[in-house]
Design a protein around this motif. Sequence first.
Motif, PDB file in Angstrom:
ATOM      1  N   TRP A   1       0.832  -1.200   0.000  1.00 21.54           N
ATOM      2  CA  TRP A   1       0.000   0.000   0.000  1.00 21.54           C
ATOM      3  C   TRP A   1       0.871   1.256   0.000  1.00 21.54           C
ATOM      4  O   TRP A   1       0.440   2.320   0.409  1.00 21.54           O
ATOM      5  N   GLU A  60      -3.557  -7.292   6.131  1.00 21.05           N
ATOM      6  CA  GLU A  60      -3.836  -7.082   4.711  1.00 21.05           C
ATOM      7  C   GLU A  60      -5.332  -6.903   4.460  1.00 21.05           C
ATOM      8  O   GLU A  60      -5.739  -6.084   3.648  1.00 21.05           O
ATOM      9  N   GLN A  61      -6.161  -7.655   5.153  1.00 21.80           N
ATOM     10  CA  GLN A  61      -7.606  -7.518   5.010  1.00 21.80           C
ATOM     11  C   GLN A  61      -8.069  -6.161   5.523  1.00 21.80           C
ATOM     12  O   GLN A  61      -8.894  -5.491   4.889  1.00 21.80           O
ATOM     13  N   ALA A  81      -6.931  -3.351   3.134  1.00 19.62           N
ATOM     14  CA  ALA A  81      -7.773  -3.327   1.934  1.00 19.62           C
ATOM     15  C   ALA A  81      -9.123  -2.690   2.243  1.00 19.62           C
ATOM     16  O   ALA A  81      -9.670  -1.943   1.422  1.00 19.62           O
ATOM     17  N   ARG A  82      -9.643  -2.955   3.406  1.00 11.57           N
ATOM     18  CA  ARG A  82     -10.939  -2.396   3.816  1.00 11.57           C
ATOM     19  C   ARG A  82     -10.877  -0.876   3.906  1.00 11.57           C
ATOM     20  O   ARG A  82     -11.760  -0.168   3.458  1.00 11.57           O
ATOM     21  N   PRO A  93      -7.691  -1.714  -2.393  1.00 12.79           N
ATOM     22  CA  PRO A  93      -6.880  -2.891  -2.707  1.00 12.79           C
ATOM     23  C   PRO A  93      -5.403  -2.543  -2.808  1.00 12.79           C
ATOM     24  O   PRO A  93      -5.038  -1.434  -3.197  1.00 12.79           O
ATOM     25  N   SER A  94      -4.564  -3.498  -2.429  1.00 13.82           N
ATOM     26  CA  SER A  94      -3.121  -3.313  -2.571  1.00 13.82           C
ATOM     27  C   SER A  94      -2.769  -3.406  -4.043  1.00 13.82           C
ATOM     28  O   SER A  94      -3.593  -3.769  -4.873  1.00 13.82           O
ATOM     29  N   GLN A 146      -3.703  -6.819  -5.279  1.00 16.51           N
ATOM     30  CA  GLN A 146      -5.094  -7.283  -5.222  1.00 16.51           C
ATOM     31  C   GLN A 146      -5.912  -6.650  -6.336  1.00 16.51           C
ATOM     32  O   GLN A 146      -5.624  -5.548  -6.772  1.00 16.51           O
ATOM     33  N   PRO A 151      -9.664  -5.047  -7.588  1.00 20.06           N
ATOM     34  CA  PRO A 151     -10.590  -4.116  -6.951  1.00 20.06           C
ATOM     35  C   PRO A 151     -11.714  -4.781  -6.177  1.00 20.06           C
ATOM     36  O   PRO A 151     -12.362  -4.146  -5.372  1.00 20.06           O
ATOM     37  N   SER A 152     -11.939  -6.077  -6.357  1.00 21.49           N
ATOM     38  CA  SER A 152     -13.023  -6.745  -5.637  1.00 21.49           C
ATOM     39  C   SER A 152     -12.602  -7.244  -4.263  1.00 21.49           C
ATOM     40  O   SER A 152     -13.423  -7.754  -3.515  1.00 21.49           O
ATOM     41  N   SER A 153     -11.326  -7.108  -3.892  1.00 20.14           N
ATOM     42  CA  SER A 153     -10.856  -7.574  -2.589  1.00 20.14           C
ATOM     43  C   SER A 153     -11.317  -6.608  -1.504  1.00 20.14           C
ATOM     44  O   SER A 153     -10.879  -5.482  -1.438  1.00 20.14           O
ATOM     45  N   ARG A 154     -12.189  -7.050  -0.651  1.00 23.89           N
ATOM     46  CA  ARG A 154     -12.688  -6.244   0.457  1.00 23.89           C
ATOM     47  C   ARG A 154     -12.850  -7.124   1.679  1.00 23.89           C
ATOM     48  O   ARG A 154     -13.072  -8.322   1.589  1.00 23.89           O
TER      49      ARG A 154
END
Length: 90
Positions: free
Chosen positions: A17, A59-60, A63-64, A68-69, A72, A74-77
């Motif tokens: 990030w 990491e979660q 991303a929240r 996204p990193s 990741q 864009p759907s990683s939430r």
Amino acid sequence: MLDFSLGRALQVASKAWEGRIRYAGGPVRDDLGLGAVLVRPDGVAARASAPAPNRDTFEQAAARWFGPSRNQGPSSRMNGVDGYARAHPS
């Protein structure tokens, strides 16, 4: 990202990030029993970890709160993360 863990457990993970999260690691006089704190740009604690930070959990949470990193899509939430206490529920 404030990382109080002795091994600076989240230093490498936070680089995903880069430009959105600044990493600061090292010992503090009183860590309040925490291993790391993810701080939002407005200064509010987004997440606080147990004494031994977990990379996957960080990491979660990152991303929240920061999107996204670079690794990741864009759907990683995050929908809720064990091991972190939510400072301000969304």
